[in-house]
Design an enzyme around this catalytic site. Structure first.
Site, PDB file in Angstrom:
ATOM      1  N   HIS A 216       0.818  -1.214   0.000  1.00  0.00           N
ATOM      2  CA  HIS A 216       0.000   0.000   0.000  1.00  0.00           C
ATOM      3  C   HIS A 216       0.843   1.250   0.000  1.00  0.00           C
ATOM      4  O   HIS A 216       0.459   2.267  -0.560  1.00  0.00           O
ATOM      5  CB  HIS A 216      -0.955  -0.003   1.184  1.00  0.00           C
ATOM      6  CG  HIS A 216      -2.201  -0.722   0.855  1.00  0.00           C
ATOM      7  ND1 HIS A 216      -2.368  -2.053   1.096  1.00  0.00           N
ATOM      8  CD2 HIS A 216      -3.319  -0.300   0.226  1.00  0.00           C
ATOM      9  CE1 HIS A 216      -3.543  -2.418   0.649  1.00  0.00           C
ATOM     10  NE2 HIS A 216      -4.146  -1.379   0.122  1.00  0.00           N
TER      11      HIS A 216
ATOM     12  N   GLU B 274      -2.479 -13.123 -28.272  1.00  0.00           N
ATOM     13  CA  GLU B 274      -1.232 -13.344 -27.529  1.00  0.00           C
ATOM     14  C   GLU B 274      -0.632 -14.716 -27.781  1.00  0.00           C
ATOM     15  O   GLU B 274       0.447 -15.024 -27.302  1.00  0.00           O
ATOM     16  CB  GLU B 274      -1.394 -13.079 -26.024  1.00  0.00           C
ATOM     17  CG  GLU B 274      -2.752 -13.217 -25.438  1.00  0.00           C
ATOM     18  CD  GLU B 274      -2.868 -12.708 -23.993  1.00  0.00           C
ATOM     19  OE1 GLU B 274      -1.972 -12.042 -23.470  1.00  0.00           O
ATOM     20  OE2 GLU B 274      -3.908 -13.025 -23.388  1.00  0.00           O
TER      21      GLU B 274
ATOM     22  N   ASP C 161       2.698 -11.333 -23.637  1.00  0.00           N
ATOM     23  CA  ASP C 161       2.682 -12.779 -23.854  1.00  0.00           C
ATOM     24  C   ASP C 161       3.036 -13.147 -25.287  1.00  0.00           C
ATOM     25  O   ASP C 161       3.752 -14.115 -25.524  1.00  0.00           O
ATOM     26  CB  ASP C 161       1.291 -13.343 -23.517  1.00  0.00           C
ATOM     27  CG  ASP C 161       1.146 -13.606 -22.033  1.00  0.00           C
ATOM     28  OD1 ASP C 161       2.088 -14.162 -21.447  1.00  0.00           O
ATOM     29  OD2 ASP C 161       0.106 -13.239 -21.458  1.00  0.00           O
TER      30      ASP C 161
ATOM     31  N   CYS D 152      -1.882  -3.468 -26.045  1.00  0.00           N
ATOM     32  CA  CYS D 152      -1.884  -3.157 -24.613  1.00  0.00           C
ATOM     33  C   CYS D 152      -0.694  -3.750 -23.867  1.00  0.00           C
ATOM     34  O   CYS D 152      -0.678  -3.790 -22.652  1.00  0.00           O
ATOM     35  CB  CYS D 152      -3.199  -3.585 -23.973  1.00  0.00           C
ATOM     36  SG  CYS D 152      -3.585  -5.316 -24.216  1.00  0.00           S
TER      37      CYS D 152
HETATM   38  C1  PEP Z   1      -0.111  -9.075 -22.441  1.00  0.00           C
HETATM   39  O1  PEP Z   1       0.102 -10.288 -22.357  1.00  0.00           O
HETATM   40  O2  PEP Z   1       0.467  -8.330 -23.260  1.00  0.00           O
HETATM   41  C2  PEP Z   1      -1.068  -8.417 -21.554  1.00  0.00           C
HETATM   42  C3  PEP Z   1      -1.372  -7.150 -21.714  1.00  0.00           C
HETATM   43  O3  PEP Z   1      -1.614  -9.125 -20.554  1.00  0.00           O
HETATM   44  P1  PEP Z   1      -0.848  -9.563 -19.211  1.00  0.00           P
HETATM   45  O4  PEP Z   1       0.411  -8.724 -19.115  1.00  0.00           O
HETATM   46  O5  PEP Z   1      -1.823  -9.300 -18.126  1.00  0.00           O
HETATM   47  O6  PEP Z   1      -0.578 -11.003 -19.444  1.00  0.00           O
HETATM   48 MG    MG Z   2      -1.211 -11.656 -21.391  1.00  0.00          MG
END
Ligand code: PEP
Ligand code: MG
Length: 589
Positions: A202, A444, A468, A515
């Site tokens: 935290h 992914e 991933d 992302c």
């Molecule tokens: C990814 O795999 O790029 C992703 C955004 O998900 P995470 O990092 O939660 O696996």
């Molecule tokens: Mg992922």
């Protein structure tokens, strides 16, 4: 290496290092947070009067409750209701009947209240520390915090529990507890260094909300740093310089000044849309997990949420949240973003993410194993419940539903079937949900890349999960330092795959965003916009600087550079080429 780092290295300074919890540079004197009142010294148990001890306990608990209510109020005023929520949990523990009964029982067996407290708190701390999940492990520090506060109220001559910084300084501690962050005058804290502390603590979450540079997991900090030592925290690289030479300090002061100017300049971007120099609109959304990320995302001007990792709230509990609990949580996020889209990803556990109440099987290769949507589809009731809650939250604003780790057409068909069932359940129960919640899949797994043209017939959008995707394409574990040099987002094969997915998705009229962490690197972003991507989701503190970077880039430069690097077959060459491209951008070409 920056000039400041080079100067420091050359001068062979006393340097410590740790993990960056919040980036930035801070310079100032060390303020050491002493270990608070310990249990060890006060366990003399002569002539214990049970009645007196029981009374003492009662009044100490009462005082601690009042102080906790005060702390909650103070943090809510200073930071946010979300940050204050932890003290509500503390209150629940303080008022927990079984906790109080255990203490009373120990006293009735002839022990002092301090002994009873020490024993019980130690048991709780031990139990939390043994948990595999990092979030729950951090709860041990909440228990320690509570224990020390009760103890201070039990012992009349307890020393002053908090440190008041006489002047602005850098806080150095073994560990910073939530109540420290609440009582310390945050105006005076320039930076934070802790010996322990994981990213989920935290204190770190609060440091992030306050924008204080922080480095955690610094081994030997208290041994090497003395009160009032002159310190430089370089929370960009994770280094700490102790009593540096003036030349090094001057370099860092210059860097700090540049950063302050930079931050003021970046602040202007908060309300502005992200745009290239020639007016191409780019969308930057936030990746979030905890509720406290909402404020950070809004503060940095995110245009909604591109990835809500729902497994984080699941981790902080002792059981699966009910549909209503999930609905409340998701609705809160959706409402906070006031009409901006929120992409909610279904549970993505397994691999390196475990839930304490859902023990995964022992697997030789968990990242290739029973993870993510595979777990969800094998636990259909839990899966359906989550989808129902997500759909219900859609009445409060534009929600998108995202499935992780899809690797076959059957899998997405099964997911869509569960969405259909969820809608039917809600319909039967007379509960409202919008008809048009867009559904997307994360790309992914390499198989999904090949399936994009077919998947596009079933879904509305794609999210490139490159964290991933890179590991699966290059057979290089994302968390294994031994193969980190093989985990390379600029590998030509990775870029080719991203290009292919973007091109197919856009040509079929589907949304596509990226992302993974790679979008936070401006060098890479240049290529990504050059290949046609326009939507990104990233940790929110990177958004203002990304907007500033984009303003200096024209689409012509991005296309040209991308066309040039497509001819190169190694990431070393690509990186070199991009470094030159970046000079173009800085020069405003
Ligand atoms: C990814 O795999 O790029 C992703 C955004 O998900 P995470 O990092 O939660 O696996
Ligand atoms: Mg992922």
């Amino acid at each position: 290496m920056t000039d400041a780092e080079k100067a420091a290295e050359a001068a062979q300074q006393d340097v410590l290092s740790g993990q960056v919890a919040y980036p930035g540079v801070a310079i100032g004197p060390a303020a050491i947070l002493e270990e608070r009142l310990g249990f060890a010294d006060i366990l003399h148990e002569e002539e214990v009067d049970t009645e007196v001890e029981l009374k003492n306990l009662e009044s100490a608990l009462e005082k601690t409750c009042i102080q906790t209510i005060f702390l909650e109020k103070r943090v809510a005023e200073r930071l946010s209701e979300n940050d204050a929520a932890i003290f509500h949990t503390h209150l629940m523990i303080l008022e927990d009947r079984s906790f109080i009964r255990k203490l009373q029982k120990e006293i009735s067996n002839g022990h002092s209240a301090a002994y009873a407290l020490e024993k019980n708190v130690a048991d709780y701390i031990e139990a939390f520390r043994k948990m595999d999940d990092p979030y729950l492990r951090e709860r041990a520090s909440d228990m320690e915090d509570i224990g020390r506060r009760i103890l201070a109220n039990l012992v009349d001559d307890a020393p002053e529990q908090t440190l008041h910084l006489k002047h602005p300084g850098i806080l150095v501690a073994r560990q910073i507890l939530p109540s420290d962050m609440a009582t310390l005058d945050n105006e005076q804290i320039l930076g934070i260094i802790t010996e322990v502390g994981e990213q989920n603590s935290h204190a770190v979450i609060m440091a992030k909300s306050m924008g204080i540079p922080a480095i955690v997991a610094v081994r030997g900090a208290l041994k090497h740093i003395a009160p009032e030592d002159s310190l430089i925290i370089d929370a960009n690289t994770g280094r700490i310089y102790i009593n540096p030479l003036d030349t090094v300090k001057d370099e860092y002061k210059r860097l700090q000044l540049d950063q302050t100017r930079e931050l003021c300049r970046l602040d202007e971007y908060r309300e502005q849309p992200a745009m290239t120099s020639d007016g191409e609109r780019i969308i930057l959304r936030a990746n979030i997990g905890l509720i406290s990320d909402i404020n950070v995302a809004k503060r940095f001007g995110a245009e909604g949420v591109g990835l809500y990792r729902t497994e984080f709230p699941y981790m902080a509990r002792s059981d699966f949240p009910s549909r209503n609990d999930q609905y409340e949580l998701y609705s809160r996020v959706v409402k906070e973003f006031e009409g901006q889209p929120v992409t909610i990803r279904t549970l993505d556990i397994g691999g390196d993410k475990a839930l304490p109440y859902f023990s995964p099987p022992k697997e030789d290769n968990p990242f290739m194993g029973w993870r993510s949507v595979r777990v969800s589809l094998d636990n259909r009731d839990i899966f359906r419940t989550q989808i129902e809650a997500i759909l219900m939250a859609g009445i409060h604003g534009p929600v998108k539903l995202l499935f992780p780790m899809i690797s076959s057409m059957d899998e997405i068909r099964d997911c869509l079937e569960v969405v259909k069932e969820a809608r039917e359940t809600l319909g039967r129960e007379g509960l409202d949900c919008p008809d048009d919640v867009p559904v997307g899949v994360m790309i992914e797994v390499p198989a999904a890349v090949r399936l994009v043209p077919r998947l596009a017939n079933l879904v509305d959008f794609f999210a490139l999960g490159t964290n991933d995707l890179v590991q699966y394409l290059l057979a290089a574990d994302r968390n294994n330092p031994l193969v980190s040099k093989h985990y390379d987002p600029l590998h030509p094969a990775v870029l080719q795959v991203l290009d292919e997915v973007t091109d197919t998705a856009l040509s079929m009229g589907k949304g596509v965003s990226l992302c993974g962490e790679m979008a936070t690197d401006p060098l890479i972003l240049l290529l990504l916009i050059g290949m046609g991507l326009r939507e990104f989701s990233m940790p929110a503190p990177f958004i203002p600087r990304t907007k500033a970077f984009l303003k200096g880039v024209s689409m012509e430069t991005a296309h040209r550079r991308y066309t040039e690097i497509r001819k190169l077959d190694s990431s070393i060459q690509i990186r070199k080429h991009l470094a030159e491209a970046l000079e173009d951008v800085e020069l405003g070409h």
